[in-house]
Design a protein around this motif. Structure first.
Motif, PDB file in Angstrom:
ATOM      1  N   GLY A 112       0.790  -1.220   0.000  1.00 14.62           N
ATOM      2  CA  GLY A 112       0.000   0.000   0.000  1.00 14.62           C
ATOM      3  C   GLY A 112       0.825   1.274   0.000  1.00 14.62           C
ATOM      4  N   TYR A 113       2.159   1.125   0.056  1.00 11.80           N
ATOM      5  CA  TYR A 113       3.055   2.291   0.049  1.00 11.80           C
ATOM      6  C   TYR A 113       3.739   2.389  -1.318  1.00 11.80           C
ATOM      7  CZ  TYR A 113       2.556   2.789   5.121  1.00 11.80           C
ATOM      8  OH  TYR A 113       2.062   3.002   6.382  1.00 11.80           O
ATOM      9  N   PRO A 114       4.312   3.552  -1.640  1.00 11.36           N
ATOM     10  CA  PRO A 114       5.002   3.710  -2.940  1.00 11.36           C
ATOM     11  C   PRO A 114       6.134   2.714  -3.157  1.00 11.36           C
ATOM     12  CG  PRO A 114       4.613   5.858  -1.946  1.00 11.36           C
ATOM     13  CD  PRO A 114       4.239   4.832  -0.913  1.00 11.36           C
ATOM     14  N   SER A 115       6.695   2.193  -2.078  1.00  8.59           N
ATOM     15  CA  SER A 115       7.834   1.275  -2.181  1.00  8.59           C
ATOM     16  C   SER A 115       7.415  -0.178  -2.378  1.00  8.59           C
ATOM     17  CB  SER A 115       8.690   1.366  -0.911  1.00  8.59           C
ATOM     18  OG  SER A 115       7.913   1.020   0.235  1.00  8.59           O
ATOM     19  N   GLU A 116       6.124  -0.451  -2.456  1.00 12.73           N
ATOM     20  CA  GLU A 116       5.646  -1.837  -2.460  1.00 12.73           C
ATOM     21  C   GLU A 116       6.333  -2.699  -3.512  1.00 12.73           C
ATOM     22  OE1 GLU A 116       1.504  -4.422  -2.987  1.00 12.73           O
ATOM     23  OE2 GLU A 116       1.408  -2.241  -2.722  1.00 12.73           O
ATOM     24  N   MET A 117       6.399  -2.224  -4.749  1.00 10.24           N
ATOM     25  CA  MET A 117       6.972  -3.037  -5.821  1.00 10.24           C
ATOM     26  C   MET A 117       8.492  -3.140  -5.724  1.00 10.24           C
ATOM     27  SD  MET A 117       4.404  -4.223  -7.179  1.00 10.24           S
ATOM     28  CE  MET A 117       5.290  -5.174  -8.405  1.00 10.24           C
ATOM     29  N   ASP A 118       9.116  -2.205  -5.001  1.00  7.05           N
ATOM     30  CA  ASP A 118      10.575  -2.267  -4.829  1.00  7.05           C
ATOM     31  C   ASP A 118      10.968  -3.267  -3.748  1.00  7.05           C
ATOM     32  OD1 ASP A 118      11.277  -0.177  -6.735  1.00  7.05           O
ATOM     33  OD2 ASP A 118      10.320   1.194  -5.326  1.00  7.05           O
ATOM     34  N   ILE A 119      10.034  -3.570  -2.835  1.00  7.75           N
ATOM     35  CA  ILE A 119      10.311  -4.471  -1.718  1.00  7.75           C
ATOM     36  C   ILE A 119       9.756  -5.865  -1.978  1.00  7.75           C
ATOM     37  CG2 ILE A 119      10.035  -4.820   0.779  1.00  7.75           C
ATOM     38  CD1 ILE A 119      11.696  -2.368   0.051  1.00  7.75           C
ATOM     39  N   LYS A 120       8.662  -5.931  -2.716  1.00  7.58           N
ATOM     40  CA  LYS A 120       7.948  -7.192  -2.922  1.00  7.58           C
ATOM     41  C   LYS A 120       8.856  -8.257  -3.541  1.00  7.58           C
ATOM     42  CE  LYS A 120       3.690  -9.010  -4.993  1.00  7.58           C
ATOM     43  NZ  LYS A 120       2.509  -8.665  -5.822  1.00  7.58           N
ATOM     44  N   GLY A 121       8.887  -9.442  -2.907  1.00 12.78           N
ATOM     45  CA  GLY A 121       9.631 -10.570  -3.445  1.00 12.78           C
ATOM     46  C   GLY A 121      11.130 -10.516  -3.275  1.00 12.78           C
ATOM     47  N   LEU A 122      11.645  -9.572  -2.477  1.00  8.58           N
ATOM     48  CA  LEU A 122      13.097  -9.461  -2.315  1.00  8.58           C
ATOM     49  C   LEU A 122      13.717 -10.742  -1.767  1.00  8.58           C
ATOM     50  CD1 LEU A 122      13.838  -5.849  -0.985  1.00  8.58           C
ATOM     51  CD2 LEU A 122      14.829  -6.950  -2.989  1.00  8.58           C
ATOM     52  N   PHE A 123      12.984 -11.426  -0.894  1.00  7.85           N
ATOM     53  CA  PHE A 123      13.525 -12.645  -0.284  1.00  7.85           C
ATOM     54  C   PHE A 123      12.972 -13.908  -0.941  1.00  7.85           C
ATOM     55  CE2 PHE A 123      13.964  -9.461   3.090  1.00  7.85           C
ATOM     56  CZ  PHE A 123      15.267  -9.672   3.502  1.00  7.85           C
ATOM     57  N   ALA A 124      12.387 -13.773  -2.135  1.00 11.79           N
ATOM     58  CA  ALA A 124      11.736 -14.914  -2.779  1.00 11.79           C
ATOM     59  C   ALA A 124      12.683 -16.076  -3.020  1.00 11.79           C
ATOM     60  CB  ALA A 124      11.112 -14.464  -4.098  1.00 11.79           C
ATOM     61  N   ASP A 125      13.950 -15.791  -3.252  1.00 14.54           N
ATOM     62  CA  ASP A 125      14.912 -16.858  -3.543  1.00 14.54           C
ATOM     63  C   ASP A 125      15.601 -17.394  -2.287  1.00 14.54           C
ATOM     64  OD1 ASP A 125      14.808 -16.890  -6.529  1.00 14.54           O
ATOM     65  OD2 ASP A 125      15.386 -14.803  -6.251  1.00 14.54           O
ATOM     66  N   PHE A 126      15.260 -16.820  -1.131  1.00 16.50           N
ATOM     67  CA  PHE A 126      15.799 -17.309   0.142  1.00 16.50           C
ATOM     68  C   PHE A 126      14.790 -18.308   0.707  1.00 16.50           C
ATOM     69  CE2 PHE A 126      18.930 -15.929   3.515  1.00 16.50           C
ATOM     70  CZ  PHE A 126      18.646 -16.968   4.390  1.00 16.50           C
ATOM     71  N   ASP A 127      14.785 -19.498   0.115  1.00 10.70           N
ATOM     72  CA  ASP A 127      13.797 -20.523   0.460  1.00 10.70           C
ATOM     73  C   ASP A 127      14.288 -21.336   1.657  1.00 10.70           C
ATOM     74  OD1 ASP A 127      11.891 -22.473   0.623  1.00 10.70           O
ATOM     75  OD2 ASP A 127      12.153 -23.240  -1.416  1.00 10.70           O
ATOM     76  N   THR A 128      13.728 -21.033   2.828  1.00 12.55           N
ATOM     77  CA  THR A 128      14.192 -21.683   4.055  1.00 12.55           C
ATOM     78  C   THR A 128      13.677 -23.113   4.194  1.00 12.55           C
ATOM     79  OG1 THR A 128      12.307 -20.846   5.332  1.00 12.55           O
ATOM     80  CG2 THR A 128      14.281 -19.461   5.227  1.00 12.55           C
ATOM     81  N   THR A 129      12.769 -23.539   3.290  1.00 14.42           N
ATOM     82  CA  THR A 129      12.243 -24.907   3.348  1.00 14.42           C
ATOM     83  C   THR A 129      12.854 -25.796   2.275  1.00 14.42           C
ATOM     84  OG1 THR A 129      10.390 -24.391   1.868  1.00 14.42           O
ATOM     85  CG2 THR A 129      10.045 -24.018   4.233  1.00 14.42           C
TER      86      THR A 129
END
Length: 520
Positions: free
Chosen positions: A120-137
């Motif tokens: 909901g903030y202007p930064s949403e698309m810049d932050i979204k999915g940043l850790f997507a490749d850090f799959d802890t499972t």
């Protein structure tokens, strides 16, 4: 310890951690965990430093989550782009990592919370999915939860043990350097798959200087094949921050590399409102059409990749490709990237693009595109570089410099193929000392003087008569490194040698005759 020594020691330690902790996991597969952990520590310390605001009496990591009110959170997200509660900070998670039976799920929850804080903030698309490749499972970490937690804890502890000094004391540079060091090492050991997303720093420096040469300010800088962001960041390192007014833009097709680029921006202290990295196919679904033109464009697009080309009849009418009257070959998209960059370039700017050599001399559609570029006076310089400068390929690539503000109708060619220094498995361009390769190239680029065996300014008519061939070797005569033989001296030496041989034969015959006489 000097800053150089500190940086070298830090790099040694972080590469040691990256190799020791991964165990049997392939280094290329494991890179996301080391890079992601370093990023997690950075944004945690960066955020804590922002909240504490230099007040030594405040230790954000020791506060309770309950003390955070909605106003504090809202202000922080608007400024930093994300929010991290004290309990979610890297330092607190790492401190209890060895004894936490839920470490992998706790980490996943923390990463999800950091990303969702921007919703909901202007930064949403810049932050979204940043850790997507850090799959802890992921089973890459181990087959059981305990195995996964053991490896995750080891990575957290290893990164926690790295000494970056006080965060305010040049901490950002050390974090960024450590991150780029890791990326470059992973790229170097991964072959082609690594080289596709990382341009070595020595080449990046040259490209950034070419694109921004003599521009006191640029509105923004753009990379249509951004990779991990290394080319964009060289522009930040080489030039004062205020010169790039509206920030850094790039597009990347690979999701993992796209995340690396966004992390790289944060790690070099480029705030979310000063960069815009998009995910997608630049040639078919370009972003930033509404943001063009760009005063500086840098790019190292993939060499000779397939694209849909003429199989999509709408592309010939695309404003990027239509002016050339022909599309790049379906099996070689190189010139599609070139024409895309040209379309996004401003009337005052330059684009510096790494290119595969074949596009400068092959016939067919590529020749027609070269003719379009030359006839419209868009090519400022073509530079041939030394071989083996890039990870994953030993070919000697070229740099194409495009400009829309040339004052004459000549094209410059620079043969820099002899400028390199061998380091480990790759060659590099030096940027310091007496034999400064980048300075030599930039000096020739700037003054446009003819230099024997190195640089030549060529008239339009000459290029047109040569079927629009843009190979550097067609215009810059290579230096003849063959040894000059003095025939007169050589003949005299041969005569002397023959005389010595004749004398030896005479002496041998005399000895043999004497022996035979004694035997008789």
């Amino acid at each position: 310890m000097t800053s150089t020594q500190q940086r070298a020691e830090l790099q040694r330690q972080i590469w040691q951690i990256a190799n020791e902790v991964r165990g049997a996991v392939d280094g290329w597969d494991f890179k996301q965990y080391v890079l992601g952990t370093l990023f997690y520590r950075f944004i945690s310390e960066n955020f804590a430093s922002y909240i504490e605001c230099g007040d030594a009496s405040v230790n954000y990591a020791n506060l309770s989550d309950d003390v955070i009110n909605a106003e504090i959170k809202d202000d922080a997200i608007k400024t930093k782009g994300y929010f991290i509660y004290p309990s979610q900070l890297f330092a607190n998670i790492a401190a209890g990592a060895n004894t936490n039976p839920n470490l992998n799920t706790d980490l996943a929850a923390v990463f999800a919370a950091i990303e969702s804080s921007a919703n909901g903030y202007p930064s949403e698309m810049d932050i979204k999915g940043l850790f997507a490749d850090f799959d802890t499972t992921s089973n890459r970490l181990g087959n059981t939860v305990a195995d996964k937690n053991t490896r995750l804890a080891a990575v957290l502890k290893g990164v926690a043990g790295l000494s970056f000094g006080n965060f305010e004391d040049n901490q950002i540079d050390l974090f960024g350097d450590a991150y780029e060091f890791l990326i470059s090492n992973y790229a170097a050991t991964a072959g082609k798959s690594g080289g596709e997303f990382f341009t070595p720093q020595s080449v990046s420096k040259l490209i950034a200087q070419l694109a921004m040469h003599k521009q006191t300010t640029v509105n923004k800088i753009y990379d249509p094949a951004a990779g991990s962001g290394s080319l964009l960041l060289q522009a930040k390192k080489h030039f004062d921050a205020h010169i790039i007014e509206e920030g850094f833009f790039g597009q990347e097709i690979n999701h993992t590399t796209y995340n690396l680029a966004r992390m790289n921006m944060f790690l070099h202290n480029i705030n979310y409102d000063k960069f815009n990295i998009a995910l997608g196919n630049t040639l078919l679904n370009p972003y930033f059409g509404d943001d063009k033109p760009f005063d500086a464009i840098v790019s190292n697009p993939p060499y000779s990749v397939n694209w849909i080309g003429s199989d999509d009849p709408t592309l010939i009418n695309d404003e990027r490709f239509a002016p050339a009257g022909v599309l790049a070959p379906k099996s070689k998209a190189d010139f599609a990237f070139v024409l895309h960059a040209l379309s996004y370039l401003s009337s005052k700017g330059r684009a510096a693009i790494v290119c595969f050599p074949g596009i400068f001399y092959r016939g067919g559609a590529e020749q027609k595109i070269r003719q379009y570029l030359i006839d419209n006076n868009f090519v400022e310089t073509v530079i041939s570089l030394a071989p083996n400068l890039f990870f994953g390929t030993s070919i000697a690539v070229n740099i194409l410099v495009l400009s829309k503000h040339k004052t004459d109708n000549k094209t410059q060619f620079i043969d820099a193929s002899s400028l390199f220094k061998k380091e480990t498995n790759n060659n590099v361009l030096t940027n310091t000392g007496e034999n400064n390769h980048i300075e030599q190239i930039m000096r020739a680029f700037d003054n446009k003087d003819d230099v024997e065996h190195f640089a030549k300014l060529v008239e339009y008519d000459t290029i047109a008569a040569n079927d629009y061939n843009l190979s550097v070797s067609s215009y810059v005569e290579a230096k003849d490194t063959r040894e000059v033989i003095d025939i007169t001296q050589l003949n005299a030496e041969l005569k002397t040698t023959v005389a010595k041989i004749d004398q030896l034969r005479t002496d041998i015959d005399a000895i043999v005759a004497e022996i035979e006489g004694d035997l008789a």
